[in-house]
Motif scaffolding. Sequence first.
Motif, mmCIF file in Angstrom:
data_model
loop_
_atom_site.group_PDB
_atom_site.id
_atom_site.type_symbol
_atom_site.label_atom_id
_atom_site.label_comp_id
_atom_site.label_asym_id
_atom_site.label_seq_id
_atom_site.Cartn_x
_atom_site.Cartn_y
_atom_site.Cartn_z
ATOM 1 N N ALA A 135 1.016 -1.113 0.158
ATOM 2 C CA ALA A 135 -0.060 0.063 0.114
ATOM 3 C C ALA A 135 0.817 1.145 0.067
ATOM 4 C CB ALA A 135 -0.926 -0.080 1.307
ATOM 5 N N GLU A 136 2.154 0.951 -0.003
ATOM 6 C CA GLU A 136 3.030 1.999 -0.107
ATOM 7 C C GLU A 136 3.307 2.918 -1.318
ATOM 8 O OE1 GLU A 136 4.517 3.538 3.250
ATOM 9 O OE2 GLU A 136 2.629 2.740 3.537
ATOM 10 N N PRO A 137 3.836 4.128 -1.336
ATOM 11 C CA PRO A 137 3.890 4.866 -2.835
ATOM 12 C C PRO A 137 4.746 3.964 -3.590
ATOM 13 C CG PRO A 137 4.064 6.319 -0.969
ATOM 14 C CD PRO A 137 3.990 5.171 -0.345
ATOM 15 N N GLU A 138 5.947 3.435 -3.096
ATOM 16 C CA GLU A 138 6.741 2.845 -3.864
ATOM 17 C C GLU A 138 6.313 1.630 -4.743
ATOM 18 O OE1 GLU A 138 9.012 4.478 -0.423
ATOM 19 O OE2 GLU A 138 7.143 3.406 -0.625
ATOM 20 N N MET A 139 5.027 1.131 -4.359
ATOM 21 C CA MET A 139 4.453 0.224 -5.027
ATOM 22 C C MET A 139 3.370 0.672 -5.876
ATOM 23 S SD MET A 139 6.268 -2.581 -4.313
ATOM 24 C CE MET A 139 5.317 -4.217 -4.752
ATOM 25 N N ALA A 140 3.053 2.008 -6.129
ATOM 26 C CA ALA A 140 1.797 2.483 -6.951
ATOM 27 C C ALA A 140 1.875 1.946 -8.093
ATOM 28 C CB ALA A 140 1.930 3.851 -6.574
ATOM 29 N N SER A 141 3.111 1.705 -8.734
ATOM 30 C CA SER A 141 3.208 1.342 -10.133
ATOM 31 C C SER A 141 2.965 -0.140 -10.535
ATOM 32 C CB SER A 141 4.517 1.778 -10.697
ATOM 33 O OG SER A 141 5.693 1.025 -10.186
ATOM 34 N N VAL A 142 2.968 -0.988 -9.652
ATOM 35 C CA VAL A 142 2.490 -2.352 -9.692
ATOM 36 C C VAL A 142 1.140 -2.572 -10.016
ATOM 37 C CG1 VAL A 142 3.077 -4.580 -8.772
ATOM 38 C CG2 VAL A 142 4.712 -2.851 -8.199
ATOM 39 N N LEU A 179 4.918 -8.160 -15.810
ATOM 40 C CA LEU A 179 5.167 -7.898 -14.430
ATOM 41 C C LEU A 179 6.523 -8.667 -14.080
ATOM 42 C CD1 LEU A 179 2.144 -7.999 -12.248
ATOM 43 C CD2 LEU A 179 3.727 -6.325 -12.335
ATOM 44 N N PHE A 180 6.893 -9.737 -14.603
ATOM 45 C CA PHE A 180 7.979 -10.515 -13.718
ATOM 46 C C PHE A 180 9.133 -10.810 -14.850
ATOM 47 C CE2 PHE A 180 4.259 -11.653 -11.543
ATOM 48 C CZ PHE A 180 4.535 -11.363 -10.225
ATOM 49 N N LEU A 181 8.751 -10.745 -16.121
ATOM 50 C CA LEU A 181 9.660 -11.459 -17.205
ATOM 51 C C LEU A 181 9.799 -10.929 -18.470
ATOM 52 C CD1 LEU A 181 12.074 -13.390 -16.683
ATOM 53 C CD2 LEU A 181 10.675 -15.150 -17.587
ATOM 54 N N ALA A 182 9.729 -9.509 -18.811
ATOM 55 C CA ALA A 182 9.372 -8.922 -19.881
ATOM 56 C C ALA A 182 10.537 -8.756 -20.846
ATOM 57 C CB ALA A 182 9.018 -7.163 -19.539
ATOM 58 N N ASP A 183 11.814 -8.963 -20.171
ATOM 59 C CA ASP A 183 13.199 -8.843 -20.792
ATOM 60 C C ASP A 183 13.678 -10.112 -21.406
ATOM 61 O OD1 ASP A 183 13.445 -9.657 -18.278
ATOM 62 O OD2 ASP A 183 15.019 -8.383 -17.883
ATOM 63 N N VAL A 230 9.776 -4.818 -12.346
ATOM 64 C CA VAL A 230 8.546 -4.242 -12.144
ATOM 65 C C VAL A 230 7.606 -4.522 -11.122
ATOM 66 C CG1 VAL A 230 6.317 -3.716 -13.703
ATOM 67 C CG2 VAL A 230 8.537 -3.964 -14.788
ATOM 68 N N SER A 231 7.846 -5.867 -10.565
ATOM 69 C CA SER A 231 7.194 -6.395 -9.583
ATOM 70 C C SER A 231 7.521 -5.781 -8.161
ATOM 71 C CB SER A 231 6.767 -7.877 -9.764
ATOM 72 O OG SER A 231 8.473 -8.488 -9.320
ATOM 73 N N MET A 232 8.886 -5.498 -8.171
ATOM 74 C CA MET A 232 9.131 -4.954 -6.902
ATOM 75 C C MET A 232 10.162 -3.710 -7.585
ATOM 76 S SD MET A 232 11.815 -5.894 -3.589
ATOM 77 C CE MET A 232 10.347 -7.123 -2.910
ATOM 78 N N PRO A 233 9.637 -2.652 -7.876
ATOM 79 C CA PRO A 233 10.293 -1.619 -8.114
ATOM 80 C C PRO A 233 11.581 -1.052 -7.591
ATOM 81 C CG PRO A 233 8.000 -0.824 -8.224
ATOM 82 C CD PRO A 233 8.278 -2.284 -7.419
ATOM 83 N N LEU A 234 12.635 -0.475 -8.136
ATOM 84 C CA LEU A 234 13.854 -0.113 -7.650
ATOM 85 C C LEU A 234 13.583 0.648 -6.378
ATOM 86 C CD1 LEU A 234 16.314 0.815 -10.436
ATOM 87 C CD2 LEU A 234 16.633 -0.982 -8.510
ATOM 88 N N ALA A 235 12.574 1.749 -6.340
ATOM 89 C CA ALA A 235 12.217 2.529 -5.168
ATOM 90 C C ALA A 235 11.802 1.667 -4.044
ATOM 91 C CB ALA A 235 10.758 3.457 -5.475
#
Length: 282
Positions: A135-142, A179-183, A230-235
């Motif tokens: 629920a924290e801002p660092e996860m808002a993009s997920v 989310l997990f393996l786009a690359d 993407v699932s655990m952003p660098l932030a």
Amino acid sequence: MQPTFVLVHGAFANSFSFAPLQAELGLLGHRSVAVDLPGHGFAATYPHAYQAPQDLAALATAPGAIKGVTLADNAAHLIAVLERARRNGPVIVVGHSRAGITLTAAANARPDLFDRLVYVSAWCPLALDVNDYYAEPEMASVDVAALAPAMAANPAELGLLRTNFRTADPDTLAAVKGLFLADVSDEQFLTFLNTFQPDENLDGGTSDDRAQAATWGTVPRTFVRLSDDVSMPLAMQDRLIREGDELTPGNPWDVRTLTSSHLKWLIDVEPTAQALGALAAL
């Protein structure tokens, strides 16, 4: 004496995930052990309804062996492995993703068994419980909601998390890959997806399972950032690093970075093995 790398998988994964990495570590002269947490690997449940042709109604109600498995069970299992591994010398414990909560709980209980903790984009509950970090801002993009179509059962009713990784729905597959393996290629993605098991336990821990300065905080530790996760952003990864340093400023994180999504580091294993091998010399 050369350390043994003890590799601990994340949610819905198992020891099979580490086979390519173990091969590369072995070729570099390193010992490793891949752990199956309770209810994982050959102890996992694959209901008949999960096979083709799938019976989604039956899949939603079929019992699973992982029901009732707790974080305490996972930690106790890891501790038992480490008690055996340390008979042969130092131990470096590597945890990925959800495995971080198991590493943290085990190190809280038995810091003497760890020569180094390594979190690879892994959850380390410090200021909050793991579920609350979402629920924290660092996860808002997920976009967690994008995974909803893959959920095969009601966790409250079945007593476990069940995901249909064998779905052929293109939108669901695209969401999981993103989310997990786009690359990686679509073929590599589907190959990796078919190593996953459908069930995971529900216990993400409580405030009692957060990292403790007097125990967990005494162990040398490394955080391996995954730059394209993407699932655990660098932030969020950087927040966990910052909170760990604040908890034990005299024993800060050793921080490394790999160019990888949440899972690619387990496919593109040469940089991973080299990064881990460097830790053996510390």
